[in-house]
Design a protein around this motif. Structure first.
Motif, short mmCIF file in Angstrom:
data_model
loop_
_atom_site.label_atom_id
_atom_site.label_comp_id
_atom_site.label_asym_id
_atom_site.label_seq_id
_atom_site.Cartn_x
_atom_site.Cartn_y
_atom_site.Cartn_z
N LEU A 1 1.49 6.78 -6.80
CA LEU A 1 0.40 7.68 -7.18
C LEU A 1 0.74 9.13 -6.86
N GLN A 2 1.33 9.34 -5.69
CA GLN A 2 1.68 10.71 -5.32
C GLN A 2 2.71 11.30 -6.27
N ILE B 1 -7.34 10.63 -11.30
CA ILE B 1 -6.45 11.25 -12.29
C ILE B 1 -7.17 12.35 -13.06
N LEU B 2 -8.47 12.18 -13.34
CA LEU B 2 -9.21 13.25 -14.01
C LEU B 2 -9.38 14.46 -13.08
N SER B 3 -9.62 14.21 -11.81
CA SER B 3 -9.69 15.32 -10.85
C SER B 3 -8.36 16.06 -10.78
N THR B 4 -7.25 15.31 -10.84
CA THR B 4 -5.93 15.95 -10.84
C THR B 4 -5.72 16.78 -12.10
N LEU B 5 -6.15 16.28 -13.24
CA LEU B 5 -6.03 17.03 -14.49
C LEU B 5 -6.86 18.31 -14.45
N TYR B 6 -8.06 18.22 -13.90
CA TYR B 6 -8.90 19.42 -13.80
C TYR B 6 -8.26 20.45 -12.86
N ILE C 1 -4.42 14.95 -1.34
CA ILE C 1 -5.89 14.93 -1.42
C ILE C 1 -6.34 13.89 -2.43
N PHE C 2 -5.67 13.84 -3.57
CA PHE C 2 -6.08 12.92 -4.63
C PHE C 2 -5.68 11.48 -4.32
N VAL C 3 -4.59 11.28 -3.59
CA VAL C 3 -4.26 9.93 -3.12
C VAL C 3 -5.30 9.44 -2.13
N TRP D 1 0.83 -1.21 0.00
CA TRP D 1 0.00 0.00 0.00
C TRP D 1 0.87 1.26 0.00
N LEU D 2 1.97 1.25 0.77
CA LEU D 2 2.87 2.40 0.80
C LEU D 2 3.52 2.62 -0.56
N LYS D 3 3.90 1.53 -1.21
CA LYS D 3 4.52 1.64 -2.54
C LYS D 3 3.52 2.19 -3.55
#
Length: 224
Positions: free
Chosen positions: A54-55, A214-219, A72-74, A47-49
């Motif tokens: 992702l971060q 990922i879409l939230s991050t792109l926005y 926040i997105f992670v 999970w940490l990896k």
């Protein structure tokens, strides 16, 4: 007795007609690996990896001005993933298959992005409405198209997640209801097909959590 196929998604329990099924949304925090032990378990290391990977990806998208927004997105990915997987277990309410939950995740994020962009980067937001190289005669149409596309973003995020979770669960329910009426020699084929479908749904649970995050991050990156 189930009155319709969609009644399995009704968020109402039989205890005084209270929506206690929504409590399953918080069960994911119980199954998350915690740093309680002197030596981490394999699940915690995995999970940490995953979180670090992702971060790192979210930081790349957000750029140098992310200021910790990637956390926040992670967390959003972890929350959606836990609810998607819990919905695959028997007798656990699939909260991520309801628009009331998915829209409550997508809409506040979108509103925050829009307000932050228009307050702090007004000129950039105006420039974003007209892509570079657009002919002058098409500029009014491009502004209209970009405005509509920005407005429907929370709806598309919410509907995409809910529809994908509902589709697989409905197919599993349909196949499960066929069991009592099928000939005995076809039951192994039904069980094998359900196992394959359950594996597919597990992959969909991961993919949809990643797509939402990922879409939230792109926005978010577009308003910087």
């Amino acid at each position: 007795m189930m009155t319709s196929l969609f009644s399995i998604f009704e968020p109402t329990s039989s205890i005084l007609s209270l929506p206690l099924n929504w409590i399953s949304t918080l069960l994911g925090s119980i199954f998350m690996p915690y740093l309680f032990w002197a030596s981490p378990s394999r699940g915690l290391l995995l999970w940490l990896k995953t979180s670090k990977m992702l971060q790192k990806e979210f930081k790349t998208i957000l750029g140098p001005t992310n200021l910790g927004t990637s956390f926040i997105f992670v967390s959003l990915f972890s929350f959606i993933l836990s609810n998607n997987f819990l919905g695959l277990l028997p007798y656990i309410f699939t909260s991520s298959s309801h628009l009331s939950m998915t829209l409550s995740l997508a809409l506040p994020l979108w509103v925050c992005f829009i307000f932050f962009g228009w307050i702090n980067h007004t000129q950039h937001m105006f420039e974003h409405l007209v892509p570079q190289g657009t002919p002058g005669i098409l500029m009014p149409f491009m502004v209209l198209i970009e405005t509509v596309s920005n407005i429907i973003r929370p709806g598309t995020l919410a509907i995409r997640l809910a529809a994908n979770m509902i589709a697989g669960h409905l197919l599993l329910s349909l196949l499960g209801n066929m069991g009592p009426v099928m000939p005995l020699n076809l039951v192994p084929i039904l069980i094998f097909s359900q196992i394959l479908l359950l594996m597919l749904e597990s992959a969909v649970a991961i993919i949809q959590s990643y797509v939402f995050a990922i879409l939230s991050t792109l926005y978010a990156s577009e308003v910087n």
